[in-house]
Each structure stands twice: as C-alpha cells, then as structure tokens.
Design a protein around this motif. Structure first.
Motif, PDB file in Angstrom:
ATOM      1  N   PHE A  73       0.813  -1.215   0.000  1.00 15.43           N
ATOM      2  CA  PHE A  73       0.000   0.000   0.000  1.00 15.43           C
ATOM      3  C   PHE A  73       0.852   1.273   0.000  1.00 15.43           C
ATOM      4  O   PHE A  73       0.316   2.372  -0.145  1.00 15.43           O
ATOM      5  CB  PHE A  73      -0.946   0.002   1.205  1.00 15.43           C
ATOM      6  CG  PHE A  73      -2.048  -1.013   1.093  1.00 15.43           C
ATOM      7  CD1 PHE A  73      -3.173  -0.767   0.319  1.00 15.43           C
ATOM      8  CD2 PHE A  73      -1.959  -2.234   1.748  1.00 15.43           C
ATOM      9  CE1 PHE A  73      -4.187  -1.703   0.192  1.00 15.43           C
ATOM     10  CE2 PHE A  73      -2.976  -3.190   1.640  1.00 15.43           C
ATOM     11  CZ  PHE A  73      -4.085  -2.916   0.860  1.00 15.43           C
ATOM     12  N   ALA A  99      -6.735  -7.813   2.638  1.00 18.69           N
ATOM     13  CA  ALA A  99      -6.650  -6.398   2.264  1.00 18.69           C
ATOM     14  C   ALA A  99      -5.907  -6.197   0.947  1.00 18.69           C
ATOM     15  O   ALA A  99      -6.226  -5.257   0.187  1.00 18.69           O
ATOM     16  CB  ALA A  99      -5.974  -5.602   3.372  1.00 18.69           C
ATOM     17  N   GLY A 143      -7.469  -4.394  -2.139  1.00 13.54           N
ATOM     18  CA  GLY A 143      -6.820  -3.163  -2.584  1.00 13.54           C
ATOM     19  C   GLY A 143      -6.622  -3.115  -4.087  1.00 13.54           C
ATOM     20  O   GLY A 143      -6.813  -2.071  -4.718  1.00 13.54           O
ATOM     21  N   THR A 192     -10.152  -2.752  -5.868  1.00 11.32           N
ATOM     22  CA  THR A 192     -10.749  -1.431  -5.730  1.00 11.32           C
ATOM     23  C   THR A 192      -9.912  -0.325  -6.356  1.00 11.32           C
ATOM     24  O   THR A 192     -10.317   0.831  -6.371  1.00 11.32           O
ATOM     25  CB  THR A 192     -10.983  -1.092  -4.239  1.00 11.32           C
ATOM     26  OG1 THR A 192      -9.731  -1.179  -3.538  1.00 11.32           O
ATOM     27  CG2 THR A 192     -11.981  -2.058  -3.617  1.00 11.32           C
ATOM     28  N   GLY A 193      -8.730  -0.675  -6.865  1.00 11.09           N
ATOM     29  CA  GLY A 193      -7.885   0.315  -7.510  1.00 11.09           C
ATOM     30  C   GLY A 193      -6.986   1.073  -6.564  1.00 11.09           C
ATOM     31  O   GLY A 193      -6.211   1.945  -6.993  1.00 11.09           O
ATOM     32  N   VAL A 194      -7.043   0.771  -5.273  1.00  8.96           N
ATOM     33  CA  VAL A 194      -6.153   1.427  -4.307  1.00  8.96           C
ATOM     34  C   VAL A 194      -4.719   1.026  -4.602  1.00  8.96           C
ATOM     35  O   VAL A 194      -3.778   1.832  -4.491  1.00  8.96           O
ATOM     36  CB  VAL A 194      -6.532   1.038  -2.860  1.00  8.96           C
ATOM     37  CG1 VAL A 194      -5.524   1.612  -1.859  1.00  8.96           C
ATOM     38  CG2 VAL A 194      -7.942   1.519  -2.542  1.00  8.96           C
ATOM     39  N   VAL A 195      -4.515  -0.238  -4.978  1.00  4.91           N
ATOM     40  CA  VAL A 195      -3.216  -0.729  -5.415  1.00  4.91           C
ATOM     41  C   VAL A 195      -3.326  -0.995  -6.905  1.00  4.91           C
ATOM     42  O   VAL A 195      -4.156  -1.772  -7.355  1.00  4.91           O
ATOM     43  CB  VAL A 195      -2.840  -2.031  -4.677  1.00  4.91           C
ATOM     44  CG1 VAL A 195      -1.518  -2.573  -5.214  1.00  4.91           C
ATOM     45  CG2 VAL A 195      -2.752  -1.797  -3.188  1.00  4.91           C
ATOM     46  N   SER A 196      -2.502  -0.320  -7.680  1.00  4.58           N
ATOM     47  CA  SER A 196      -2.577  -0.502  -9.147  1.00  4.58           C
ATOM     48  C   SER A 196      -1.218  -0.231  -9.784  1.00  4.58           C
ATOM     49  O   SER A 196      -0.304   0.252  -9.128  1.00  4.58           O
ATOM     50  CB  SER A 196      -3.624   0.448  -9.730  1.00  4.58           C
ATOM     51  OG  SER A 196      -3.282   1.787  -9.486  1.00  4.58           O
TER      52      SER A 196
END
Length: 223
Positions: free
Chosen positions: A38, A212, A216, A219-223
């Motif tokens: 993250f 998580a 992530g 949901t696009g939080v990690v990309s």
C-alpha cells in the motif's frame, strides 16, 4: 526416547503445537510485509529485495531466505504428518456404532481437516504463482513482485483462490492457537476465555491483513 515421544498422542500434539507456532510467527511477519504494497511499488519491491539480502555479508545472497524456507517446509511437513496420524488414530479408536446426535464442536473445529487441505493446496499454488511464476497470469516479471501481485489479483480466479484460502486460514488459526495453548500447558480454566479471545482477535487481524491486498487491487487502491 524420541521415538516413544513421537509415537504418543501427546507427542504428536506437541509437534503440531510447536510447528504451528513457527508457522504463525512467519504469518505475522508475512502479513506485515504484504501490507507494504500500500506504500507503492518502490517500497514493496525494496522489501522483497531486502528479504534476499538479510544477513549479508555474513550470509550469502538469499541464504537467509532459503534457511527460512527450509524451516517452514519442515514445520509444515511435521504439522501435516502429526495431524494425519492423530486423525487416523482417532478414527481407529472410535466405536463402529458411534453416531453424533448433534455437533458438539465449533464450526472451526469441524472444518480443521478440509481447511488444512485447502491451505496445503493453496501453498503449492501460491509458490507456483508468485515465486516461480509457473502458473502466473500474464507475463511473470522476475524482480518485480509488486507488478506480479497486481497481475494475480487482477483476475477473478486469483482473488477467489486467495480469499477462500485466507478464510480457511483464519478458522485454522482460531482453533489451532487455543488448542496449542492447551497442549503446551499454557491454558487453564481461568485463562480459557482470554486465550479464546486472543485467538479470535489474532485470526481476524491476520485474515483481514491478508485479504486487504486483493481487495486493494480490486478497488484500484493498489494498481
């Protein structure tokens, strides 16, 4: 003496408790490392590289990592072997006419066996996916763990396999931690409630921490 201890039920339960504790310590360290994803590719890739250089210059490149892997393989093998033999011993000792009138154990207890099978299969898939790249979706990039993780959790089956396995892991830890405490003599009538609560909290934190990562990515939080 060693052979006699291994042949005994308490000996096998002790082996399961100790090997389980080793794996639990690894899981705690592993989830902390996983959550570094993250903080971006630079942080995560640097962490993955650090794992291979731990102990240098005394230890050669990847020696410490391989030492950890060997200890884990031995712990897993001992845990599975003891669990299988205890299960067989329990079945042989059970009267042929014995029938449950109602389930007496918790859901986690009743699912320990199939949960263990799921976890064993997951470990094989996980290694082939993110360590060797054999079954990795897309192009596996050696030395780029961040992108490899994103690739895996960009597929529906990668998420399903991982999340199901982590849920099974949570149930396994929830029951196993309390059971190990009883085997090693840590538990008592006054401590049981605290031990069960600790097992619940640790299982929940580890499960949430591992899940998580795919969440992530989804949901696009990690990309």
């Amino acid at each position: 003496m060693t052979r006699t201890l291994w042949d005994s039920t308490i000996g096998k339960k002790t082996v399961m408790a100790v090997s389980g504790a080793i794996m639990l310590l690894y899981l705690v360290a592993h989830v902390i490392g996983n959550l570094k994803i993250f903080f971006g590719p630079g942080e995560f890739n640097h962490y993955a590289h650090w794992l291979r250089t731990v102990g240098e210059p005394f230890m050669h490149y990847e020696w410490t990592l391989w030492l950890v892997r060997v200890v884990l393989v031995v712990a897993v093998a001992a845990h599975v072997t003891a669990a299988y033999q205890l299960s067989r011993r329990g079945l042989k000792a059970r009267p042929g006419t014995y029938v449950h009138s109602r389930p007496r154990s918790s859901y986690a207890t009743r699912t320990m066996r199939w949960g263990g099978v799921i976890l064993a299969l997951f470990i094989v898939w996980h290694v082939l996916d993110l360590t060797t790249g054999t079954v990795h979706s897309g192009g596996f990039q050696q030395g780029h763990p961040y992108q490899n993780v994103v690739d895996t959790f960009s597929t529906w089956y990668g998420n399903v396999v991982y999340i199901v396995a982590m849920l099974a892991l949570g149930l396994h830890i929830r029951h196993g931690l309390w059971s190990a405490a009883q085997t090693l003599g840590v538990g008592s009538r006054t401590r049981d409630r605290a031990l069960k609560r600790a097992a619940d909290v640790l299982a929940l934190l580890l499960t949430a921490g591992f899940i998580a990562v795919p969440v992530g990515v989804m949901t696009g939080v990690v990309s």
